[in-house]
Design an enzyme around this catalytic site. Structure first.
Site, PDB file in Angstrom:
ATOM      1  CE1 TYR A   1      -3.809  -1.834   5.338  1.00  0.00           C
ATOM      2  CE2 TYR A   1      -3.168   0.373   4.653  1.00  0.00           C
ATOM      3  CZ  TYR A   1      -3.585  -0.907   4.339  1.00  0.00           C
ATOM      4  OH  TYR A   1      -3.762  -1.264   3.029  1.00  0.00           O
TER       5      TYR A   1
ATOM      6  CB  SER B   1      -0.879   0.019   1.250  1.00  0.00           C
ATOM      7  OG  SER B   1      -1.483   1.286   1.406  1.00  0.00           O
TER       8      SER B   1
HETATM    9  N1  LIG Z   1      -8.817  -0.733  -1.111  1.00  0.00           N
HETATM   10  C1  LIG Z   1      -7.772   0.060  -1.021  1.00  0.00           C
HETATM   11  O1  LIG Z   1      -7.886   1.300  -1.143  1.00  0.00           O
HETATM   12  C2  LIG Z   1      -6.387  -0.498  -0.809  1.00  0.00           C
HETATM   13  C3  LIG Z   1      -5.297   0.375  -0.952  1.00  0.00           C
HETATM   14  C4  LIG Z   1      -4.012  -0.107  -0.774  1.00  0.00           C
HETATM   15  C5  LIG Z   1      -3.812  -1.437  -0.467  1.00  0.00           C
HETATM   16  N2  LIG Z   1      -4.890  -2.266  -0.322  1.00  0.00           N
HETATM   17  C6  LIG Z   1      -4.620  -3.667   0.048  1.00  0.00           C
HETATM   18  O2  LIG Z   1      -5.221  -4.511  -0.928  1.00  0.00           O
HETATM   19  C7  LIG Z   1      -5.490  -5.779  -0.352  1.00  0.00           C
HETATM   20  C8  LIG Z   1      -6.890  -6.226  -0.743  1.00  0.00           C
HETATM   21  O3  LIG Z   1      -7.831  -5.307  -0.198  1.00  0.00           O
HETATM   22  P1  LIG Z   1      -9.203  -4.921  -0.925  1.00  0.00           P
HETATM   23  O4  LIG Z   1      -9.158  -3.465  -1.170  1.00  0.00           O
HETATM   24  O5  LIG Z   1      -9.487  -5.829  -2.040  1.00  0.00           O
HETATM   25  O6  LIG Z   1     -10.202  -5.133   0.312  1.00  0.00           O
HETATM   26  P2  LIG Z   1     -11.436  -6.132   0.537  1.00  0.00           P
HETATM   27  O7  LIG Z   1     -12.386  -6.043  -0.598  1.00  0.00           O
HETATM   28  O8  LIG Z   1     -11.919  -5.824   1.907  1.00  0.00           O
HETATM   29  O9  LIG Z   1     -10.765  -7.592   0.503  1.00  0.00           O
HETATM   30  C9  LIG Z   1      -9.972  -8.060   1.580  1.00  0.00           C
HETATM   31  C10 LIG Z   1      -9.748  -9.554   1.412  1.00  0.00           C
HETATM   32  O10 LIG Z   1      -8.911 -10.009   2.497  1.00  0.00           O
HETATM   33  C11 LIG Z   1      -9.516 -11.135   3.099  1.00  0.00           C
HETATM   34  N3  LIG Z   1      -9.271 -11.193   4.543  1.00  0.00           N
HETATM   35  C12 LIG Z   1      -9.452 -10.217   5.450  1.00  0.00           C
HETATM   36  N4  LIG Z   1      -9.211 -10.699   6.693  1.00  0.00           N
HETATM   37  C13 LIG Z   1      -8.889 -12.006   6.553  1.00  0.00           C
HETATM   38  C14 LIG Z   1      -8.544 -13.035   7.462  1.00  0.00           C
HETATM   39  N5  LIG Z   1      -8.501 -12.844   8.794  1.00  0.00           N
HETATM   40  N6  LIG Z   1      -8.274 -14.263   6.983  1.00  0.00           N
HETATM   41  C15 LIG Z   1      -8.333 -14.491   5.657  1.00  0.00           C
HETATM   42  N7  LIG Z   1      -8.667 -13.570   4.735  1.00  0.00           N
HETATM   43  C16 LIG Z   1      -8.935 -12.329   5.183  1.00  0.00           C
HETATM   44  C17 LIG Z   1     -11.005 -10.953   2.861  1.00  0.00           C
HETATM   45  O11 LIG Z   1     -11.615 -12.230   2.922  1.00  0.00           O
HETATM   46  P3  LIG Z   1     -13.059 -12.491   3.653  1.00  0.00           P
HETATM   47  O12 LIG Z   1     -13.931 -11.327   3.300  1.00  0.00           O
HETATM   48  O13 LIG Z   1     -13.525 -13.770   3.014  1.00  0.00           O
HETATM   49  O14 LIG Z   1     -12.744 -12.583   5.079  1.00  0.00           O
HETATM   50  C18 LIG Z   1     -11.049 -10.349   1.470  1.00  0.00           C
HETATM   51  O15 LIG Z   1     -11.025 -11.353   0.503  1.00  0.00           O
HETATM   52  C19 LIG Z   1      -5.263  -5.613   1.153  1.00  0.00           C
HETATM   53  O16 LIG Z   1      -4.020  -6.157   1.510  1.00  0.00           O
HETATM   54  C20 LIG Z   1      -5.242  -4.106   1.347  1.00  0.00           C
HETATM   55  O17 LIG Z   1      -4.456  -3.729   2.456  1.00  0.00           O
HETATM   56  C21 LIG Z   1      -6.173  -1.833  -0.497  1.00  0.00           C
END
Ligand SMILES: NC(=O)c1ccc[n+]([C@@H]2O[C@H](COP(=O)([O-])OP(=O)(O)OC[C@H]3O[C@@H](n4cnc5c(N)ncnc54)[C@H](OP(=O)(O)O)[C@@H]3O)[C@@H](O)[C@H]2O)c1
Length: 249
Positions: free
Chosen positions: A146, A133
């Site tokens: 985070y 990130s």
């Molecule tokens: N969205 C943003 O703006 C952003 C920006 C920078 C980086 N990121 C990074 O991108 C990655 C994906 O995020 P996203 O934006 O796609 O968010 P998201 O839609 O909330 O997806 C998060 C994923 O992580 C899984 N997860 C969360 N807690 C977990 C646990 N305890 N055990 C196993 N799986 C778990 C969730 O699975 P379940 O729902 O099935 O639990 C879900 O599939 C993350 O690492 C995040 O930090 C996101």
């Protein structure tokens, strides 16, 4: 071209988009997450295999690696994507939540990588991609823990790159800014700023696939490399500007 991939956090957002993209090029994708209904639906759509696990649980990442190898024989591409956010003043973050953030965002990808690396090394090939990130590269107010987990992932990935040089196993890092997913809703604080403008999960997924084939650092959007370069070159000036214009999300 990898034959098999394990995508963590494939039940939602960036992980789901990545799994779809990989499946479209004929890769057998192991779909990880906790939400079995969503994973089952995605498996029906992509032909992938569901491998549920709660990565906050001690030992879950190592067990996931064992299960993945039992199913496919080899994991050619590992996408360490699963993650959770939290935003607010640090004293309001409970100790339990802090440990949860570190377990899911930092400990789990480290353990999963450690557990899958021996089989990649024995094949003299493998691809590992981390979804980090921008928070881990610039620091963000209200997201100190985070950001620290993501910085840790970055340092791990950089170190591994050196360690794995010449082995046939490659490391790529994707550095998203703000992505339209359920991330913000789940962390409990909506994203209300106008810049950076949110990008789609599909755009980040495309960068993940590029990072697998051509390892390196991929910022999404690309201009995010500018504040990072500025921070490296003139940290004092960067901090003054970021403080003035608000280093929070
Ligand atoms: N969205 C943003 O703006 C952003 C920006 C920078 C980086 N990121 C990074 O991108 C990655 C994906 O995020 P996203 O934006 O796609 O968010 P998201 O839609 O909330 O997806 C998060 C994923 O992580 C899984 N997860 C969360 N807690 C977990 C646990 N305890 N055990 C196993 N799986 C778990 C969730 O699975 P379940 O729902 O099935 O639990 C879900 O599939 C993350 O690492 C995040 O930090 C996101």
């Amino acid at each position: 071209m990898p034959r098999t991939a394990l995508v963590t956090g494939a039940s939602s957002g960036i992980g789901a988009a990545t799994a779809r993209l990989l499946a479209r090029s004929g890769i057998h994708v192991l779909l990880h997450g906790r939400d079995k209904d969503r994973l089952t639906a995605l498996a029906a759509e992509t032909g992938g295999t569901v491998v549920p696990a709660d990565l906050a649980e001690p030992g879950a990442a190592a067990e996931l690696a064992t299960r993945a190898l039992e199913i496919t024989g080899s994991v050619d591409l590992l996408v360490n994507n699963a993650g959770v956010g939290w935003a607010g003043p640090l004293p309001e973050l409970s100790g339990e939540r802090l440990r949860h953030l570190v377990a899911v965002n930092l400990t789990a990808p480290l353990e999963l990588t450690r557990a899958l690396l021996p089989s990649m090394l024995s094949q003299h090939s493998g691809q590992i991609v981390f979804v980090s990130s921008i928070a881990g590269r610039t620091g963000v107010a209200g997201e100190a823990v985070y950001a620290a987990t993501k910085s840790g992932v970055d340092a791990f990935a950089d170190s591994l790159r050196f360690e794995l040089h010449g082995t046939g196993v490659t490391v790529g890092v994707v550095v998203p800014g703000v992505v339209r997913t359920e991330f913000f809703e789940r962390r409990g604080r909506a994203y209300t700023r106008s810049t950076p403008r949110p990008v789609s999960a599909e755009r980040v997924a495309a960068a993940v696939v590029r990072a697998a084939g051509h390892p390196g650092d991929y910022y999404v959007p690309r201009w995010l490399r500018i504040p990072v370069a500025l921070r490296g070159a003139v940290p004092g000036a960067y901090r003054a500007l970021a403080t003035r214009f608000g280093a929070e999300s």
